[in-house]
Design a protein around this motif. Structure first.
Motif, PDB file in Angstrom:
ATOM      1  N   CYS A  10       0.787  -1.236   0.000  1.00 18.34           N
ATOM      2  CA  CYS A  10       0.000   0.000   0.000  1.00 18.34           C
ATOM      3  C   CYS A  10       0.817   1.283   0.000  1.00 18.34           C
ATOM      4  N   ALA A  11       2.105   1.235   0.337  1.00 17.30           N
ATOM      5  CA  ALA A  11       2.894   2.469   0.458  1.00 17.30           C
ATOM      6  C   ALA A  11       3.056   3.178  -0.886  1.00 17.30           C
ATOM      7  N   GLN A  12       3.180   2.434  -1.954  1.00 17.22           N
ATOM      8  CA  GLN A  12       3.363   3.072  -3.262  1.00 17.22           C
ATOM      9  C   GLN A  12       2.125   3.871  -3.672  1.00 17.22           C
ATOM     10  N   THR A  13       0.952   3.364  -3.320  1.00 19.88           N
ATOM     11  CA  THR A  13      -0.281   4.096  -3.623  1.00 19.88           C
ATOM     12  C   THR A  13      -0.339   5.387  -2.815  1.00 19.88           C
ATOM     13  N   PHE A  14       0.055   5.323  -1.540  1.00 17.56           N
ATOM     14  CA  PHE A  14       0.118   6.515  -0.689  1.00 17.56           C
ATOM     15  C   PHE A  14       1.089   7.537  -1.290  1.00 17.56           C
ATOM     16  N   ALA A  15       2.257   7.064  -1.694  1.00 15.26           N
ATOM     17  CA  ALA A  15       3.283   7.958  -2.237  1.00 15.26           C
ATOM     18  C   ALA A  15       2.805   8.650  -3.513  1.00 15.26           C
ATOM     19  N   LYS A  16       2.111   7.909  -4.350  1.00 14.18           N
ATOM     20  CA  LYS A  16       1.649   8.482  -5.620  1.00 14.18           C
ATOM     21  C   LYS A  16       0.478   9.434  -5.412  1.00 14.18           C
TER      22      LYS A  16
ATOM     23  N   THR B 244     -10.317  -2.199   1.773  1.00 18.30           N
ATOM     24  CA  THR B 244     -11.549  -1.393   1.867  1.00 18.30           C
ATOM     25  C   THR B 244     -11.256   0.039   2.303  1.00 18.30           C
ATOM     26  N   MET B 245      -9.970   0.410   2.444  1.00 17.22           N
ATOM     27  CA  MET B 245      -9.596   1.715   3.004  1.00 17.22           C
ATOM     28  C   MET B 245      -8.802   2.542   1.999  1.00 17.22           C
ATOM     29  N   ASP B 246      -8.749   3.866   2.235  1.00 12.20           N
ATOM     30  CA  ASP B 246      -7.902   4.726   1.408  1.00 12.20           C
ATOM     31  C   ASP B 246      -6.472   4.675   1.923  1.00 12.20           C
TER      32      ASP B 246
END
Length: 392
Positions: free
Chosen positions: A235-241, A358-360
């Motif tokens: 999930c960290a890459q999605t947060f970073a982008k 299910t979370m952002d």
């Protein structure tokens, strides 16, 4: 052990190079985007890929109780080949999946593959490299980290050639089939067995063992540490982008893998002088501080630094150190206690990633911070009571 088995060990370790791709590929931002497009569900449904990644933990959870006994009864080669076949189906199944549920089923087999490789390859390599069992175990993590280090470059090469990212999945599936053929013909040492010896079962060993609050806390750390690095990987890459403006978040995988490799080397040296249980507190504390800084600062630089630090302090050796410490506390039931630790790890993988789906991305990182806090507190408790615990 006779050096004639060393080539066999190398062939077996190659499975973990492919495993490094298998356990990380679904966490890559570009792979997530490619799969949701393939499934026709839209970019807003990226959480579905995270839920598919969670199925790896479910498959592992289902198969762990039978994988170990089968390896002991049928042999390391049979167990390894079952793992290899399952992994081939995983890669090809995800690549061909028309929707999330087909990929989900393939991912369950990917978890099964992980269990059978662990119970086939690791014992075989320990038997080949005896008495250097610690080295045999650490080498699995080395091969995983090497492929994770190279993964962003593989994806970049595909993008540069304007090729489908699914090609990586097909090539990985084909590669592990080739490795399986080599394993089938590779000579293996035979595990020594005492005549008429009957090993007690998992439940019998649990009933006959003394589990204290400290030992239970140690086992629960395998849940929290797995959640920490799995949430970061997936999930960290999605947060970073989305929230830190990182244009190419796949580079974070390289920094993560470099940190992981450094942890393997440095900790292998330090653990000869410092008790492994001490790292169970210090490393997660470093991870906690890093996660908080990434969440608060939300900058490209901090995401890259964070990837390296999380790779070092969470993705490198914590689960291995938990397993080693648990084995020290329960020397008479090493197999049983290892199974318990890995079952807790798999339960974490499945439940936490299913929830994350299910979370952002911001909420996922905050959940990771909370779980890591729990891990730090548990490790502090274990460290404070470890001297009394080890003397019981």
């Amino acid at each position: 052990m006779n050096k004639k088995y060393y080539p066999s060990a190398f062939i077996l370790y190659l499975n973990y190079f492919i495993h490094g791709i298998g356990c990380s590929v679904l966490g890559q931002a570009v792979i997530k985007e490619s799969l949701v497009e393939q499934w026709g569900v839209g970019i807003g449904s990226i959480g579905q890929v995270t839920m598919v990644a969670a199925a790896l933990g479910l498959g592992r959870l289902i198969s762990l109780p039978i994988a170990g006994p089968l390896s002991d009864k049928m042999g390391r080669k049979i167990s390894s080949l079952i793992g290899i076949a399952s992994y081939a189906i995983f890669f090809i199944g995800v690549a061909m999946s028309p929707n999330m549920w087909v990929a989900y089923g393939a991912a369950i087999l990917g978890g099964v593959a992980n269990s059978f490789l662990d119970t086939g390859v690791i014992p075989a390599c320990v038997e080949i490299l005896e008495p250097r069992s610690s080295l045999a175990t650490m080498l699995t993590k080395f091969f995983i980290s090497m492929s994770q280090l190279l993964l962003p470059f593989m994806l970049g090469a595909l993008a540069g050639a304007n090729l489908s990212y699914n090609l990586l999945l097909y090539v990985s599936g084909a590669a592990i089939i080739v490795i399986g053929i080599l394993v089938a013909f590779a000579p293996m040492p035979k595990a020594a067995k005492k005549e008429g010896e009957k090993a007690p079962g998992l439940l019998e060993n649990i009933r006959n063992s003394k589990f204290t609050m400290e030992s239970i806390a140690l086992i629960v750390i395998s849940f929290t540490c797995t959640a920490t690095f799995q949430l970061w990987l997936n999930c960290a890459q999605t947060f970073a982008k989305d929230l830190a403006g990182v244009q190419d978040p796949s580079i974070m995988q390289t920094y993560y893998s470099m940190g992981s490799l450094a942890a393997i080397i440095v900790t292998a040296v330090l653990v000869t002088k410092i008790k492994g249980v001490r790292f169970l507190f210090v490393y997660p504390l470093v991870t906690l501080i890093t996660l908080v800084l990434v969440y608060v600062m939300r900058s490209e630089t901090m995401c890259y630094i964070g990837a390296a630090l999380v790779g070092y302090s969470a993705g490198g050796v914590i689960l291995q150190l938990v397993t080693a410490t648990a084995n020290d506390l329960f020397p008479k039931i090493k197999g049983t206690i290892t199974s318990i630790v890995m079952i807790m790890s798999s339960l974490s993988n499945y439940t936490i990633l299913s929830l994350a789906g299910t979370m952002d991305s911001a909420s996922i990182l905050m959940m990771n911070i909370v779980i890591t806090i729990v891990g730090v507190l548990l490790a502090l408790f274990v460290n404070l009571r470890f001297k009394r615990l080890s003397n019981d």
